[in-house]
Design an enzyme around this catalytic site. Structure first.
Site, PDB file in Angstrom:
ATOM      1  N   HIS A 123       0.873  -0.987   0.225  1.00 42.16           N
ATOM      2  CA  HIS A 123      -0.381  -0.274  -0.610  1.00 42.16           C
ATOM      3  C   HIS A 123       1.233   0.826  -0.402  1.00 42.16           C
ATOM      4  O   HIS A 123       0.249   2.318  -0.088  1.00 42.16           O
ATOM      5  CB  HIS A 123      -0.988   0.211   0.905  1.00 42.16           C
ATOM      6  CG  HIS A 123      -2.262  -0.839   1.555  1.00 42.16           C
ATOM      7  ND1 HIS A 123      -2.828  -1.558   0.194  1.00 42.16           N
ATOM      8  CD2 HIS A 123      -2.370  -1.950   2.249  1.00 42.16           C
ATOM      9  CE1 HIS A 123      -3.601  -1.725   0.399  1.00 42.16           C
ATOM     10  NE2 HIS A 123      -3.307  -2.357   1.494  1.00 42.16           N
ATOM     11  N   ASP A 160      -3.028 -10.208  -1.866  1.00 38.41           N
ATOM     12  CA  ASP A 160      -3.788 -10.457  -1.092  1.00 38.41           C
ATOM     13  C   ASP A 160      -4.933  -9.509  -1.317  1.00 38.41           C
ATOM     14  O   ASP A 160      -5.311  -9.032  -2.665  1.00 38.41           O
ATOM     15  CB  ASP A 160      -2.862  -8.780  -0.353  1.00 38.41           C
ATOM     16  CG  ASP A 160      -2.906  -8.110   0.620  1.00 38.41           C
ATOM     17  OD1 ASP A 160      -2.450  -8.486   1.521  1.00 38.41           O
ATOM     18  OD2 ASP A 160      -3.773  -7.909   1.283  1.00 38.41           O
ATOM     19  N   HIS A 162      -6.197  -6.426  -0.634  1.00 39.46           N
ATOM     20  CA  HIS A 162      -6.305  -5.450  -0.844  1.00 39.46           C
ATOM     21  C   HIS A 162      -6.160  -5.284  -1.919  1.00 39.46           C
ATOM     22  O   HIS A 162      -4.689  -5.220  -2.151  1.00 39.46           O
ATOM     23  CB  HIS A 162      -6.140  -5.238   0.209  1.00 39.46           C
ATOM     24  CG  HIS A 162      -6.739  -5.264   1.548  1.00 39.46           C
ATOM     25  ND1 HIS A 162      -6.186  -6.155   2.410  1.00 39.46           N
ATOM     26  CD2 HIS A 162      -7.931  -4.981   2.405  1.00 39.46           C
ATOM     27  CE1 HIS A 162      -7.298  -5.924   4.041  1.00 39.46           C
ATOM     28  NE2 HIS A 162      -7.713  -5.051   3.308  1.00 39.46           N
ATOM     29  N   ASP A 241      -4.681 -12.424   3.239  1.00 37.21           N
ATOM     30  CA  ASP A 241      -6.222 -12.389   3.609  1.00 37.21           C
ATOM     31  C   ASP A 241      -6.966 -12.555   2.892  1.00 37.21           C
ATOM     32  O   ASP A 241      -8.393 -11.837   3.444  1.00 37.21           O
ATOM     33  CB  ASP A 241      -5.634 -10.634   4.500  1.00 37.21           C
ATOM     34  CG  ASP A 241      -4.999 -10.051   3.155  1.00 37.21           C
ATOM     35  OD1 ASP A 241      -4.875  -9.854   1.850  1.00 37.21           O
ATOM     36  OD2 ASP A 241      -4.829  -8.783   3.703  1.00 37.21           O
TER      37      ASP A 241
HETATM   38 ZN   LIG Z   1      -4.270  -7.337   2.626  1.00 38.60          ZN
END
Ligand SMILES: [Zn+2]
Length: 304
Positions: A123, A160, A162, A241
């Protein structure tokens, strides 16, 4: 196969925060109990230098992160991203591990390297800490690799849950870097979710998506693009995740899905990348699920 890690990656700690030192402990304990560590060359990571961070992150940003670290307690550098005493060292070790891993595969010393590190990195944008990430570990690895004259194209595969907004921010105008990201749609980080081009391949998923649907889409939407890109090096942002037991999202992968995708990526690297793979930990917040998924991923990368 080699694994980089460092106990000081546990120094970064914020009471009650999901991105916690126990994550790394659970992973290392599982790799040890499973016997996988016995088959690996386990090395201590070293901190990345300012010069190497400057490949991606502006000096002012690195200085700001350096100076933000508190002497005691915890400070926020973003609503979700905190720093404690030791965070700077942990983040520099995580990025440093990815550079060392890349050096090893470029020198031919290793084919495949896994980095068991934290904090995660995907991120972190060019000049913004976000989503538990301070420096973009996998992007630093990609940038470093591209300085080698034999490495003309790199692929970063990020599974992931995200979206890897930071990695996209860094490479959106760099066609030599293909970024494939699958993620829960309309969800954190809510940045770059709709951004696609020839080399940014987004795979958004509705809440409740199971592994079989994702696998079909990986086969149809990622693998042909990756085959066409012919990466000289394959990098993996390995977040776990999207597992059905993870508390942060609502995707329903199981351990076998991570084994499957790892097998696909191994085949891709065999065809195009001289087997060169560097994989690093991103998210994964249910300790049991994280440890099981890393075990599956690493056992495949190891080739056993
Ligand atoms: Zn994540």
């Amino acid at each position: 196969m080699k694994l980089y890690t460092h106990p000081d990656c546990e120094l970064h700690q914020m009471r009650g925060h999901p991105e916690r030192p126990d994550r790394l402990r659970a992973v290392m304990q599982r790799l040890s109990e499973s016997g996988l560590l016995d088959d690996m060359n386990v090395k201590l990571a070293e901190e990345i230098s300012d010069d190497m961070l400057a490949m991606i992150h502006p000096e002012e940003y690195v200085t700001a992160i350096n100076e933000a670290e508190p002497k005691e307690g915890v400070i926020k550098v973003d609503p979700d991203t905190y720093m404690s005493p030791g965070s700077k060292r942990a983040a520099r070790l995580a990025a440093g591990a990815c550079l060392q891993a890349t050096q090893d595969v470029l020198s031919g010393e290793e084919k495949r390297v896994f980095c068991a590190v934290r904090p995660p990195g995907h991120h972190a944008e060019v000049a913004a800490a976000m989503g538990f990430c301070l420096f973009n570990n996998i992007a630093l690895a990609a940038e470093y690799a591209l300085k080698d004259e034999r490495i003309n194209r790199v692929a970063i595969v990020d599974f992931d849950v995200h979206h890897c907004n930071g990695t996209v921010d860094i490479f959106k105008d760099r066609p030599e870097v293909m970024v494939c990201s699958s993620f829960q749609d309309n969800y954190y980080p809510n940045r770059y979710l709709d951004y696609t081009n020839e080399h940014i391949i987004n795979l958004p998923m509705a809440p409740g998506t199971k592994g079989d649907e994702w696998r079909k889409r990986v086969e149809n939407e990622w693998l042909p693009k990756l085959e066409g890109h012919k990466p000289d090096l394959l990098l993996i942002s390995a977040g776990f995740d999207a597992h059905r037991d993870d508390p942060l999202a609502q995707i329903e992968f199981v351990e076998g899905d991570y084994a499957w995708v790892t097998n696909q990526l191994m085949a891709l690297a065999k065809n195009h990348s001289e087997d060169r793979i560097v994989s690093t930990m991103e998210g994964g917040y249910n300790l049991e699920a994280l440890a099981s998924c890393v075990e599956k991923h690493v056992s495949r990368v190891l080739g056993s």
